[in-house]
Scaffold this motif. Structure first.
Motif, PDB file in Angstrom:
ATOM      1  N   PHE C 281      34.802  23.728  45.409  1.00 29.41           N
ATOM      2  CA  PHE C 281      35.750  24.749  45.861  1.00 29.41           C
ATOM      3  C   PHE C 281      36.256  24.428  47.255  1.00 29.41           C
ATOM      4  CE2 PHE C 281      34.113  27.078  42.322  1.00 29.41           C
ATOM      5  CZ  PHE C 281      35.181  27.885  41.946  1.00 29.41           C
ATOM      6  N   VAL C 282      35.333  24.023  48.135  1.00 28.69           N
ATOM      7  CA  VAL C 282      35.743  23.696  49.499  1.00 28.69           C
ATOM      8  C   VAL C 282      36.667  22.480  49.471  1.00 28.69           C
ATOM      9  CG1 VAL C 282      34.946  23.130  51.816  1.00 28.69           C
ATOM     10  CG2 VAL C 282      33.573  24.613  50.372  1.00 28.69           C
ATOM     11  N   ALA C 283      36.306  21.491  48.648  1.00 31.07           N
ATOM     12  CA  ALA C 283      37.112  20.269  48.577  1.00 31.07           C
ATOM     13  C   ALA C 283      38.524  20.582  48.083  1.00 31.07           C
ATOM     14  CB  ALA C 283      36.433  19.257  47.660  1.00 31.07           C
ATOM     15  N   PHE C 284      38.627  21.276  46.959  1.00 33.23           N
ATOM     16  CA  PHE C 284      39.951  21.521  46.382  1.00 33.23           C
ATOM     17  C   PHE C 284      40.746  22.544  47.181  1.00 33.23           C
ATOM     18  CE2 PHE C 284      38.250  19.617  42.400  1.00 33.23           C
ATOM     19  CZ  PHE C 284      39.184  18.604  42.333  1.00 33.23           C
ATOM     20  N   SER C 285      40.046  23.434  47.898  1.00 34.91           N
ATOM     21  CA  SER C 285      40.819  24.379  48.707  1.00 34.91           C
ATOM     22  C   SER C 285      41.573  23.642  49.810  1.00 34.91           C
ATOM     23  CB  SER C 285      39.913  25.459  49.287  1.00 34.91           C
ATOM     24  OG  SER C 285      38.947  24.891  50.132  1.00 34.91           O
ATOM     25  N   SER C 286      41.042  22.490  50.274  1.00 33.16           N
ATOM     26  CA  SER C 286      41.793  21.703  51.254  1.00 33.16           C
ATOM     27  C   SER C 286      43.101  21.220  50.660  1.00 33.16           C
ATOM     28  CB  SER C 286      40.981  20.490  51.714  1.00 33.16           C
ATOM     29  OG  SER C 286      39.899  20.897  52.507  1.00 33.16           O
ATOM     30  N   LEU C 287      43.034  20.683  49.438  1.00 33.06           N
ATOM     31  CA  LEU C 287      44.259  20.209  48.796  1.00 33.06           C
ATOM     32  C   LEU C 287      45.206  21.381  48.518  1.00 33.06           C
ATOM     33  CD1 LEU C 287      42.938  17.533  46.284  1.00 33.06           C
ATOM     34  CD2 LEU C 287      43.824  17.227  48.590  1.00 33.06           C
ATOM     35  N   ALA C 288      44.618  22.520  48.103  1.00 29.44           N
ATOM     36  CA  ALA C 288      45.456  23.681  47.811  1.00 29.44           C
ATOM     37  C   ALA C 288      46.200  24.124  49.061  1.00 29.44           C
ATOM     38  CB  ALA C 288      44.591  24.826  47.275  1.00 29.44           C
ATOM     39  N   ILE C 289      45.504  24.120  50.198  1.00 30.89           N
ATOM     40  CA  ILE C 289      46.168  24.517  51.443  1.00 30.89           C
ATOM     41  C   ILE C 289      47.294  23.552  51.762  1.00 30.89           C
ATOM     42  CG2 ILE C 289      45.853  24.661  53.941  1.00 30.89           C
ATOM     43  CD1 ILE C 289      43.082  25.837  53.394  1.00 30.89           C
ATOM     44  N   ALA C 290      47.044  22.256  51.552  1.00 36.18           N
ATOM     45  CA  ALA C 290      48.083  21.270  51.856  1.00 36.18           C
ATOM     46  C   ALA C 290      49.320  21.508  51.003  1.00 36.18           C
ATOM     47  CB  ALA C 290      47.557  19.854  51.644  1.00 36.18           C
ATOM     48  N   VAL C 291      49.139  21.876  49.743  1.00 36.51           N
ATOM     49  CA  VAL C 291      50.299  22.066  48.867  1.00 36.51           C
ATOM     50  C   VAL C 291      50.953  23.426  49.115  1.00 36.51           C
ATOM     51  CG1 VAL C 291      51.079  22.213  46.481  1.00 36.51           C
ATOM     52  CG2 VAL C 291      49.318  20.559  47.113  1.00 36.51           C
ATOM     53  N   ILE C 292      50.161  24.500  49.075  1.00 33.97           N
ATOM     54  CA  ILE C 292      50.747  25.841  49.233  1.00 33.97           C
ATOM     55  C   ILE C 292      51.376  25.981  50.614  1.00 33.97           C
ATOM     56  CG2 ILE C 292      50.295  28.320  49.105  1.00 33.97           C
ATOM     57  CD1 ILE C 292      47.886  27.692  47.370  1.00 33.97           C
ATOM     58  N   GLY C 293      50.801  25.271  51.595  1.00 31.28           N
ATOM     59  CA  GLY C 293      51.354  25.324  52.945  1.00 31.28           C
ATOM     60  C   GLY C 293      52.821  24.948  53.008  1.00 31.28           C
ATOM     61  N   PHE C 294      53.303  24.205  52.010  1.00 34.19           N
ATOM     62  CA  PHE C 294      54.708  23.800  51.999  1.00 34.19           C
ATOM     63  C   PHE C 294      55.613  24.840  51.328  1.00 34.19           C
ATOM     64  CE2 PHE C 294      53.092  19.552  52.928  1.00 34.19           C
ATOM     65  CZ  PHE C 294      54.073  19.069  53.763  1.00 34.19           C
ATOM     66  N   LEU C 295      55.041  25.943  50.849  1.00 32.87           N
ATOM     67  CA  LEU C 295      55.843  26.915  50.093  1.00 32.87           C
ATOM     68  C   LEU C 295      56.150  28.161  50.897  1.00 32.87           C
ATOM     69  CD1 LEU C 295      53.761  26.744  46.794  1.00 32.87           C
ATOM     70  CD2 LEU C 295      55.935  25.634  47.248  1.00 32.87           C
ATOM     71  N   VAL C 296      55.765  28.198  52.146  1.00 28.74           N
ATOM     72  CA  VAL C 296      55.754  29.485  52.841  1.00 28.74           C
ATOM     73  C   VAL C 296      56.583  29.491  54.123  1.00 28.74           C
ATOM     74  CG1 VAL C 296      53.455  29.928  51.929  1.00 28.74           C
ATOM     75  CG2 VAL C 296      53.687  28.935  54.183  1.00 28.74           C
ATOM     76  N   TRP C 297      57.347  28.417  54.381  1.00 28.60           N
ATOM     77  CA  TRP C 297      57.887  28.264  55.726  1.00 28.60           C
ATOM     78  C   TRP C 297      58.832  29.392  56.137  1.00 28.60           C
ATOM     79  CZ3 TRP C 297      59.994  25.113  51.791  1.00 28.60           C
ATOM     80  CH2 TRP C 297      61.382  25.197  51.617  1.00 28.60           C
ATOM     81  N   PHE C 319      51.117  35.051  51.330  1.00 28.54           N
ATOM     82  CA  PHE C 319      49.819  35.673  51.081  1.00 28.54           C
ATOM     83  C   PHE C 319      48.907  34.748  50.283  1.00 28.54           C
ATOM     84  CE2 PHE C 319      52.246  39.472  52.111  1.00 28.54           C
ATOM     85  CZ  PHE C 319      51.375  40.116  52.941  1.00 28.54           C
ATOM     86  N   LEU C 320      49.536  33.864  49.482  1.00 27.79           N
ATOM     87  CA  LEU C 320      48.729  32.955  48.652  1.00 27.79           C
ATOM     88  C   LEU C 320      47.850  32.029  49.484  1.00 27.79           C
ATOM     89  CD1 LEU C 320      50.978  31.663  45.742  1.00 27.79           C
ATOM     90  CD2 LEU C 320      49.048  33.227  45.654  1.00 27.79           C
ATOM     91  N   VAL C 321      48.361  31.595  50.660  1.00 31.58           N
ATOM     92  CA  VAL C 321      47.587  30.637  51.462  1.00 31.58           C
ATOM     93  C   VAL C 321      46.259  31.232  51.881  1.00 31.58           C
ATOM     94  CG1 VAL C 321      47.757  28.941  53.286  1.00 31.58           C
ATOM     95  CG2 VAL C 321      49.795  29.985  52.418  1.00 31.58           C
ATOM     96  N   ALA C 322      46.214  32.560  51.940  1.00 34.87           N
ATOM     97  CA  ALA C 322      44.976  33.192  52.375  1.00 34.87           C
ATOM     98  C   ALA C 322      43.842  32.879  51.406  1.00 34.87           C
ATOM     99  CB  ALA C 322      45.177  34.699  52.480  1.00 34.87           C
ATOM    100  N   ILE C 323      44.171  32.639  50.136  1.00 35.18           N
ATOM    101  CA  ILE C 323      43.100  32.486  49.138  1.00 35.18           C
ATOM    102  C   ILE C 323      42.242  31.256  49.423  1.00 35.18           C
ATOM    103  CG2 ILE C 323      42.599  32.207  46.694  1.00 35.18           C
ATOM    104  CD1 ILE C 323      45.176  33.858  46.173  1.00 35.18           C
ATOM    105  N   PRO C 324      42.837  30.049  49.490  1.00 38.40           N
ATOM    106  CA  PRO C 324      41.957  28.898  49.780  1.00 38.40           C
ATOM    107  C   PRO C 324      41.266  28.991  51.132  1.00 38.40           C
ATOM    108  CG  PRO C 324      44.273  28.235  49.730  1.00 38.40           C
ATOM    109  CD  PRO C 324      44.210  29.627  49.197  1.00 38.40           C
ATOM    110  N   SER C 325      41.949  29.580  52.128  1.00 41.74           N
ATOM    111  CA  SER C 325      41.296  29.728  53.435  1.00 41.74           C
ATOM    112  C   SER C 325      40.089  30.640  53.321  1.00 41.74           C
ATOM    113  CB  SER C 325      42.276  30.304  54.465  1.00 41.74           C
ATOM    114  OG  SER C 325      43.455  29.548  54.487  1.00 41.74           O
TER     115      SER C 325
END
Ligand SMILES: [Cu+2]
Lengths: 222, 104, 543
Positions: C281-297, C319-325
């Protein structure tokens, strides 16, 4: 010093210390180049986004402005660049099959075609300069679309200029490769630099494949 | 390990000829009124097909490992994110009273 | 053990040339460490001037024009020349090859070139400061930056543009190294979580940084050639600049905080002596943050004139970025639960990170909802929010990481008691500086003004007082870490009893990191096993 260089380097000598073997090294370089090209996609991507944004905002102005570009020269240049991609593919093929002479021949041909492309491009720039289509104080555009047309031409010069800069860098790389090939630095075991130069050159072709319809072919049917 | 080992000169030549043909096609089609935004669609479709041919054959993606595909796909995906977000704004601008608009 | 004089990467060669022309990733990490430290104190100098000016309601130290240059230089330096390179280029450079069991990064010369590019970009920016500075804010908003500002925008923009390529090439190097250079047996799910975080960061480097580069290039072209890309008077749209700018600059927040999260995972496990809770979960949440981070600018542009439709979508996605964090915070906390925790200085920073990052993250949710954002947009609430993420989060983790790996980098331990005191001072000073700013912002004090109504003075004085405490907390490690280079206790290869691969080689490591290429048979957090059961140093390497 040339006499000391062996005809074709063997696998051990071309391996850098951090790699276990040439194969790992080749894979790493190949991936590195693709990653770099992904960066390049986004580098040009910013301009494509700006283009798309204004094209949606000013469809008629973009059509009117695009009609001021020379579609014949644009199409010819597209063909020239595609031909250079073809010769580049053959140069890489020469490298990988160990036909050094053929590789050099096709590298030179690719450079030549690249130079033709740039020549045509600069002729077009000159035409636009004469017609007062270079953005800035001297810009003249009849009709209601002067402002957005100026944006179109700003984008035209920025995008094709950045593309031309990549071509110039590419021709530099090709020169370097041709020199290396002439010194017989490549073999079927190690021709990675030619291969990567090829990837780069094809990518530059790829950008133009999109630039051509987006810049030259807007609203031609109107 | 050579990524282009399976591609012959004949294949390169075929791809080259198709690319030239598509260039002629896209130029020609642009002068015919297809109506309803179909001209844009045609131009972009042809360009995409050409780009795919270059990537698959000239750039040896067809015979490369999965990760090469992932990188190429990532580049395209991220470009679409950028285009999607900016275009969403451009397209939906000025639909409500009081919104700013692009003014020529 | 430590008897015979040992040859390692620091003493293998001496002299300035052996450093400036090195291709050893560990030495390049030192080059970055020195340069980002200089930039940190350069940026901190401007922060000091800002806090000094804000002690009183009137502009008595400087007037508006100079103040604008202060916060611009502070922002540009801290964001582009400290926070972005800090953890990736210093700790990442040092640790990535060691953690994957490689002799170096995939492209060592490119790595050195990246540092020179970084320095070149830094020199441009310093030159612009010397020439009189920039006043646009670190965001370079158009059309102010492209047409109206008569400060040294072009020079700074070139500096940031050039530095971007250093990030891109570093990210490229990391991605290829992590893919192609892992030691035998080191599968993806045995990698340290720091590597996952650096990998995710590299994705942002590679796919985000080129967009800011081209955007700044367009600003430069507009300024130099008098174009109209972003000039509303000529049909251009300034909001387009903001789209392009934030497409990179929102993910850039994750460039700063993802590596910090990676450090955090290493610290929490090492000092709780437990496997990380929910590794994948910790590993994939890093990737999730990297991807979702591009959807919120677009959440930076709610009041800038983008369409309401776009605003709604960007708000929702933010609000989605909050989930992996949140997943990460939960997992670190769960790792601490029932761990045998020791409160060494790195752990104090790590615990501080969890608290401060949580506050920063939650206030980010306030800002992601359009209604609240309209109220607090461009106020000190925003300032406080992102300082909780970037200083409370990233800088805390950076300091924690520097302390944790200091014995590995230098072969010496730092003095523990004073380090703990310093960590506490940083924590206290930080909160005293930035918590009042939440209140100030909520009460309506706008950012980027040198003067304010008198009723805001008490909170501003509190903030300035906190800043001076914080400064003490930052200067202390500078002193005792340098001191420890000479007088620190000899550390030995694994002073923390950690399980990561980097601890299985001598401190300081030899030039090629491992005398024998290790074979990995378990994950990096096997605290239920002895290190000997996780790594096999069998046959000599092929080199
Ligand atoms: Cu943001």
């Amino acid at each position: 010093m040339n006499s000391a260089v062996p005809a074709a380097p063997d696998a051990f000598e071309v391996r850098a210390h951090q790699f276990e073997d040439v194969e790992q090294q080749h894979h790493a370089s190949w991936l590195g180049m693709w990653v770099f090209l992904a960066t390049e996609v986004m580098f040009f991507g910013g301009m494509f986004a700006a283009y798309a944004f204004y094209r949606v905002g000013f469809p008629n102005a973009f059509a009117a402005a695009s009609n001021r570009l020379d579609v014949t020269l644009g199409a010819i240049n597209t063909a020239v660049l595609i031909s250079s991609s073809f010769t580049m593919a053959l140069a890489v093929h020469g490298g990988e099959t160990g036909r050094n002479k053929a590789a050099i021949r096709y590298l030179l041909l690719t450079m030549l075609l690249g130079a033709v492309f740039l020549g045509v491009k600069f002729y077009e720039y000159h035409e636009k300069f004469v017609e007062h289509l270079v953005p800035g104080p001297a810009f003249r555009f009849e009709g209601p679309h002067a402002h957005p047309a100026e944006i179109f031409f700003s984008l035209y010069f920025a995008m094709t200029g950045l593309h031309a800069l990549h071509m110039i860098i590419g021709i530099g790389l090709l020169t370097w490769m041709a020199l290396k090939a002439r010194r017989k630095r490549f073999s079927p075991i190690y021709y990675t630099p030619i291969e990567l130069t090829g990837l780069y050159w094809h990518f530059v072709d790829l950008i133009w494949i999109f630039l051509f319809p987006l810049l030259y072919l807007v609203g031609r049917h109107l | 390990m050579s990524n282009g080992a399976h591609i012959t000169v004949k294949t390169y030549l075929t791809v080259f000829v198709i690319l030239l043909g598509l260039t002629a096609l896209t130029t020609g089609v642009a002068f015919i009124d297809l109506g309803g935004g179909l001209n844009n669609f045609a131009a972009l479709t042809i360009a995409t097909v050409k780009a795919l041919l270059v990537v698959l054959y000239f750039m040896h993606a067809r015979t490369s490992d999965r990760f090469t595909w992932v990188i190429a796909a990532a580049g395209i995906f991220w470009l679409l994110l950028l285009l999607g977000g900016t275009l969403d704004d451009a397209i939906t601008r000025n639909q409500l009273p009081g919104e700013l608009q692009l003014t020529p | 053990m430590n008897g015979a004089p040992q040859v390692h990467y620091l003493n293998v060669d001496y002299g300035i040339r052996s450093w400036l022309f090195t291709t050893d990733h560990k030495r390049i990490a030192w080059l970055y460490l020195l340069s980002v430290t200089l930039f940190f104190f350069f940026g901190g100098f401007f922060a000091t001037l800002i806090r000094l000016e804000l002690m009183t309601p009137q502009g008595d130290l400087v007037q508006a024009e100079t103040y604008n240059k202060f916060f611009t230089m502070h922002g540009v330096t801290m964001v582009f020349f400290f926070l972005i390179p800090s953890i990736p280029a210093v700790l990442g450079n040092f640790l990535v090859p060691m953690m994957v069991g490689a002799r170096d990064l995939a492209f060592p010369r490119l790595n050195l070139a990246s540092w020179y590019i970084f320095i070149l970009g830094g020199l441009f920016t310093l030159a612009s400061a010397a020439a009189g500075g920039v006043d646009t804010g670190w965001t370079f908003y158009t059309p102010y930056s492209s047409i109206y500002s008569n400060s040294h925008v072009a020079l700074t923009v070139v500096g940031v543009f050039v530095t971007g390529f250093s990030s891109i090439l570093t990210g490229l190097n990391f991605v290829v190294t992590i893919h192609k250079m892992r030691a035998p047996g080191l599968t993806w799910f045995r990698l340290p979580l720091f590597i996952w975080a650096i990998y995710a960061t590299s994705i942002i480097f590679i796919l985000g940084t080129p967009v800011i580069a081209i955007t700044l290039l367009l600003v430069g072209l507009e300024r130099v050639f008098n174009l109209g890309f972003f000039d509303p008077a000529r049909g251009g749209d300034p909001v387009l600049f903001q789209h392009l700018f934030w497409f990179y600059s929102h993910p850039a927040v994750y460039i700063m905080v993802l590596p910090a999260m990676g450090v955090e995972s290493e610290l929490v496990t090492a000092f709780a002596r437990r496997r990380v809770f929910g590794y994948s979960f910790v590993a994939f949440s890093s990737l999730a943050i990297a991807v979702i981070g591009f959807l919120v600018w677009g959440h930076h542009m709610f009041v800038a004139g983008q369409s309401v439709h776009a605003g709604l979508i960007f708000s929702l996605l933010s609000f989605l970025v909050a989930i992996p964090s949140a997943i990460k915070v939960f997992n670190w906390t769960a790792t601490l639960h029932r761990g045998s925790i020791s409160y060494d200085a790195p752990m104090l920073y790590a615990l501080g990170f969890i608290g401060l990052f949580t506050i920063g993250g939650l206030t980010g949710l306030f800002l992601a909802s359009i209604g609240v954002d309209v109220h607090v947009h461009d106020t000190y609430f925003v300032i406080a929010h992102f300082h909780y993420i970037m200083v409370g989060g990233s800088v805390m983790a950076y300091l924690g990481g520097i302390h944790f790996w200091w014995p590995k980098m230098t072969g010496r331990t730092y003095p523990e008691p004073v380090a703990r005191v310093a960590a506490l001072i940083v924590f206290l000073g930080f909160n005293l500086t930035f918590f009042p700013q939440f209140v100030l912002g909520y009460l309506g004090m706008p950012r980027r003004y040198h003067a304010y109504p008198p009723e805001f003075q008490a909170l501003n004085v509190m903030s300035s007082a906190g800043a001076s405490i914080l400064a003490v907390g930052y200067v202390l490690p500078l002193i005792y870490l340098i001191w420890s280079l000479r007088y620190g206790r000899v550390a030995g290869r694994n002073p923390w009893g950690a399980r990561g691969l980097e601890w299985q080689t001598p401190s300081p490591p030899p030039t090629h990191n491992f005398d024998v290429t290790p074979r990995v048979v378990a994950e990096a957090y096997a605290y239920d096993k002895e290190p000997e059961e996780t790594y096999e140093f069998g046959s000599p390497s092929r080199a």
